[in-house]
Design an enzyme around this catalytic site. Sequence first.
Site, PDB file in Angstrom:
ATOM      1  N   GLU A 273      -0.729   7.200  -2.276  1.00  9.58           N
ATOM      2  CA  GLU A 273      -0.099   6.390  -1.232  1.00  9.58           C
ATOM      3  C   GLU A 273       1.046   5.602  -1.870  1.00  9.58           C
ATOM      4  O   GLU A 273       0.844   4.470  -2.323  1.00  9.58           O
ATOM      5  CB  GLU A 273      -1.130   5.444  -0.625  1.00  9.58           C
ATOM      6  CG  GLU A 273      -2.289   6.182   0.018  1.00  9.58           C
ATOM      7  CD  GLU A 273      -2.769   5.467   1.266  1.00  9.58           C
ATOM      8  OE1 GLU A 273      -2.638   6.041   2.349  1.00  9.58           O
ATOM      9  OE2 GLU A 273      -3.246   4.336   1.147  1.00  9.58           O
TER      10      GLU A 273
ATOM     11  N   HIS B 271      -7.680   0.889  -1.835  1.00  9.25           N
ATOM     12  CA  HIS B 271      -6.503   0.937  -0.958  1.00  9.25           C
ATOM     13  C   HIS B 271      -5.525  -0.169  -1.371  1.00  9.25           C
ATOM     14  O   HIS B 271      -5.942  -1.263  -1.777  1.00  9.25           O
ATOM     15  CB  HIS B 271      -6.937   0.764   0.502  1.00  9.25           C
ATOM     16  CG  HIS B 271      -5.828   1.058   1.465  1.00  9.25           C
ATOM     17  ND1 HIS B 271      -4.819   0.152   1.730  1.00  9.25           N
ATOM     18  CD2 HIS B 271      -5.545   2.167   2.185  1.00  9.25           C
ATOM     19  CE1 HIS B 271      -3.974   0.703   2.590  1.00  9.25           C
ATOM     20  NE2 HIS B 271      -4.392   1.923   2.880  1.00  9.25           N
TER      21      HIS B 271
END
Length: 226
Positions: free
Chosen positions: A151, A96
């Site tokens: 993302e 992430h």
Amino acid sequence: MERFYFANWKENKTLNESLAYIDELQKFLVGCDLSKQRVVIFPPSVFLPQLYERLSSSPGIQLGAQDVSAFLDGAHTGEISARQISSFAHFALVGHSERRREEGETPTVINRKILACYQNSLTPIVCVGGESELRSLDLPDGLSSFSLAFEPPGFIGGEVAQETARILDFYRVARKILANRPFSFVYGGSVSENNVEEIFKSPEISGVLIGHLSLDAKKMAEIILA
Ligand code: PGA
């Protein structure tokens, strides 16, 4: 078509708040076919055992870890291994952007985490912000199920998601780079009840990764039911 709704709680909620959320979300989702709308919660890992226990009596919602150790086991203070997580969860987020930025996670570390997931039957949800992070992935041969979560930087934690056309541009790049490897494609970044329908109009996108709005069970249900 099967759709994934990944709820990344990040560093939020106490144990009691987590359990209350699960009860509330289950109530909102009564009648929803969770074999098609697959809901996976990524709580702080310390709560995985209790949430696993709570969900065992009424399966449907699944669990994932927000991170996993790059080491298989041993003297690594503070780490939680893929093998330990796999007792309670089927999925793990890897790479992430917050971990890359705040914890300095490098491609080498991320690749070891993917391997650790693979060796312990956890499905990695590998987060990338763009082409260079995608190119730095070294995926193990035989990795059967894996999700690629796009993302894009600048779209996390806001109100407006990336335009679908740009998401699909990245999807096509990913298809080329990953060649014959099967993967499911997930979008993350300001997903809401207002934009999720538009995002899922593209069959290439099979899941969404939801951050801040997933913290509210009602909002999360609205996104799933949109
Ligand atoms: P957001 O977070 O939904 O708050 O933009 C997404 C993420 O960080 O995965």
